[in-house]
Design a protein around this motif. Structure first.
Motif, PDB file in Angstrom:
ATOM      1  N   ALA A  52       2.987  -0.876  -5.154  1.00 17.96           N
ATOM      2  CA  ALA A  52       2.555  -0.323  -4.412  1.00 17.96           C
ATOM      3  C   ALA A  52       2.796   0.642  -6.089  1.00 17.96           C
ATOM      4  O   ALA A  52       1.749   1.358  -6.048  1.00 17.96           O
ATOM      5  CB  ALA A  52       3.605   0.666  -3.657  1.00 17.96           C
ATOM      6  N   CYS A 110       4.398  -1.096   3.450  1.00 14.84           N
ATOM      7  CA  CYS A 110       3.251   0.565   3.187  1.00 14.84           C
ATOM      8  C   CYS A 110       4.702   1.164   3.177  1.00 14.84           C
ATOM      9  O   CYS A 110       5.158   1.291   3.796  1.00 14.84           O
ATOM     10  CB  CYS A 110       2.491   1.080   4.690  1.00 14.84           C
ATOM     11  N   SER A 161       0.727  -0.825  -0.156  1.00 14.68           N
ATOM     12  CA  SER A 161      -0.428  -0.424   0.021  1.00 14.68           C
ATOM     13  C   SER A 161       0.855   1.122  -0.159  1.00 14.68           C
ATOM     14  O   SER A 161       2.195   1.229   0.354  1.00 14.68           O
ATOM     15  CB  SER A 161      -1.372   0.189   1.391  1.00 14.68           C
ATOM     16  N   GLY A 167      -4.205   0.197  -2.855  1.00 19.97           N
ATOM     17  CA  GLY A 167      -2.862  -0.980  -2.428  1.00 19.97           C
ATOM     18  C   GLY A 167      -3.579  -1.904  -2.902  1.00 19.97           C
ATOM     19  O   GLY A 167      -4.560  -2.463  -2.844  1.00 19.97           O
ATOM     20  N   ASN A 207       1.696  -7.282   4.423  1.00 21.55           N
ATOM     21  CA  ASN A 207       1.470  -5.908   3.691  1.00 21.55           C
ATOM     22  C   ASN A 207       2.217  -4.718   4.093  1.00 21.55           C
ATOM     23  O   ASN A 207       2.637  -4.571   5.106  1.00 21.55           O
ATOM     24  CB  ASN A 207       0.174  -5.099   4.149  1.00 21.55           C
ATOM     25  N   GLU A 255      -0.284  -0.609  -8.412  1.00 17.90           N
ATOM     26  CA  GLU A 255      -1.579  -0.183  -7.347  1.00 17.90           C
ATOM     27  C   GLU A 255      -2.200   1.138  -6.854  1.00 17.90           C
ATOM     28  O   GLU A 255      -3.944   1.028  -7.815  1.00 17.90           O
ATOM     29  CB  GLU A 255      -2.054  -1.368  -6.065  1.00 17.90           C
TER      30      GLU A 255
END
Length: 156
Positions: free
Chosen positions: A61, A103, A23, A48, A101, A64
């Motif tokens: 990332a 980030c 994400s 994400g 995940n 997405e």
């Protein structure tokens, strides 16, 4: 497809898959954060999604964000890793996943803002507005870590 998120819930279904995902916290020139209102659960979230076999995590990332918002971004840093086994995501097609995940921080380098089939709304939100939006607490945790401007990424 509907999505239900569970956290530390003894009634959550058992996971049947593990998904690696990325994400991104994407900000505009005024420091506002790009959020999408998800079609599958009507909650606000960072853009994400799942990693494809040909992707790197930063590439996931970037891809997405483009797919979900229309914006081209460049990854500029790492907010953290999020692997809490108490977070379970169940989909109406029978998939029940744990999600790993990563980030990232990202900045806009092009493209144009546009809603995808995964969201109903896109919005740049000031930090002071975040508490007013319906959001799963795992998303809020990533945003909190981003706003803390940590010297080191969160590892969890």
């Amino acid at each position: 497809m509907a999505r239900t998120e569970y956290y530390d819930d003894p009634d959550a279904p058992e996971p049947n898959s593990m998904v690696v995902a990325a994400s991104a916290v994407v900000t505009d020139d005024m420091g506002r954060i790009l959020l999408q209102r998800r079609r599958d659960n009507d909650l606000w979230a960072l853009p994400g999604g799942g990693m494809d076999m040909a992707d790197s995590l930063p590439g996931t990332a970037v891809r997405e964000v483009k797919e979900e918002t229309g914006l081209d971004v460049e990854v500029t840093g790492l907010v953290g890793t999020y692997t809490d086994p108490r977070h379970i995501i169940a989909y109406s097609d029978g998939e029940v996943r744990r999600q790993f995940n990563v980030c990232f921080r990202a900045r806009i380098i092009g493209g144009g803002l546009g809603i995808s089939d995964e969201s109903t709304e896109l919005r740049f939100v000031g930090p002071e507005e975040l508490d007013t939006l319906p959001m799963h607490h795992t998303q809020r945790l990533r945003l909190t870590h981003y706003l803390e401007n940590r010297d080191q990424p969160y590892l969890g």
